[in-house]
Write a protein that holds these residues in place. Structure first.
Motif, PDB file in Angstrom:
ATOM      1  N   LEU A   3       0.837  -1.197   0.000  1.00 52.03           N
ATOM      2  CA  LEU A   3       0.000   0.000   0.000  1.00 52.03           C
ATOM      3  C   LEU A   3       0.875   1.251   0.000  1.00 52.03           C
ATOM      4  O   LEU A   3       0.603   2.212  -0.722  1.00 52.03           O
ATOM      5  CB  LEU A   3      -0.939  -0.009   1.197  1.00 52.03           C
ATOM      6  CG  LEU A   3      -1.915   1.153   1.304  1.00 52.03           C
ATOM      7  CD1 LEU A   3      -2.810   1.216   0.074  1.00 52.03           C
ATOM      8  CD2 LEU A   3      -2.767   1.019   2.555  1.00 52.03           C
ATOM      9  N   ALA A   6       2.245   1.612  -3.459  1.00 51.47           N
ATOM     10  CA  ALA A   6       1.212   2.108  -4.370  1.00 51.47           C
ATOM     11  C   ALA A   6       1.067   3.620  -4.224  1.00 51.47           C
ATOM     12  O   ALA A   6       0.962   4.343  -5.218  1.00 51.47           O
ATOM     13  CB  ALA A   6      -0.115   1.413  -4.092  1.00 51.47           C
ATOM     14  N   LEU A  47       3.989  -4.898  -6.979  1.00 48.10           N
ATOM     15  CA  LEU A  47       2.622  -4.447  -6.732  1.00 48.10           C
ATOM     16  C   LEU A  47       1.629  -5.396  -7.404  1.00 48.10           C
ATOM     17  O   LEU A  47       1.788  -5.764  -8.559  1.00 48.10           O
ATOM     18  CB  LEU A  47       2.413  -3.025  -7.272  1.00 48.10           C
ATOM     19  CG  LEU A  47       3.102  -1.903  -6.501  1.00 48.10           C
ATOM     20  CD1 LEU A  47       2.847  -0.565  -7.170  1.00 48.10           C
ATOM     21  CD2 LEU A  47       2.625  -1.859  -5.058  1.00 48.10           C
ATOM     22  N   ASN A  51      -3.330  -3.152  -5.999  1.00 43.28           N
ATOM     23  CA  ASN A  51      -2.539  -1.956  -5.730  1.00 43.28           C
ATOM     24  C   ASN A  51      -2.300  -1.129  -6.990  1.00 43.28           C
ATOM     25  O   ASN A  51      -2.219   0.088  -6.928  1.00 43.28           O
ATOM     26  CB  ASN A  51      -1.223  -2.325  -5.051  1.00 43.28           C
ATOM     27  CG  ASN A  51      -1.441  -2.735  -3.616  1.00 43.28           C
ATOM     28  OD1 ASN A  51      -2.148  -2.073  -2.875  1.00 43.28           O
ATOM     29  ND2 ASN A  51      -0.866  -3.846  -3.228  1.00 43.28           N
TER      30      ASN A  51
END
Length: 77
Positions: A3, A6, A47, A51
């Motif tokens: 996260l 991202a 990712l 994401n």
């Protein structure tokens, strides 16, 4: 951790858009091109699809509400 990655990818894409002067001929939008460029960094290789969608959502959402964001920042300086 993904996260955080991202969010960093979205930030990099938004930063690039401030300086982007090319055309996005093979992409749907300049946002998509900036996201592609940001994600080319090997830091973001892990990712997952969720994401990657978050990166796109953050970039496009920020750009769509940029005037309001700038207004809020200006009013709080």
């Amino acid at each position: 951790m993904s996260l955080t990655l991202a969010r960093e990818a979205a930030f990099r894409a938004l930063f690039q858009l401030d300086f982007f002067q090319g055309t996005a001929t093979e992409y749907e939008s300049c946002e998509e091109l900036a996201i592609k460029i940001a994600l080319e960094d090997e830091d973001f290789a892990d990712l997952n699809k969720k994401n990657l969608l978050l990166v796109e959502e953050k970039v496009k959402g920020t750009r769509a509400h940029l005037e309001k964001i700038d207004e809020i920042i200006q009013n709080n300086l």
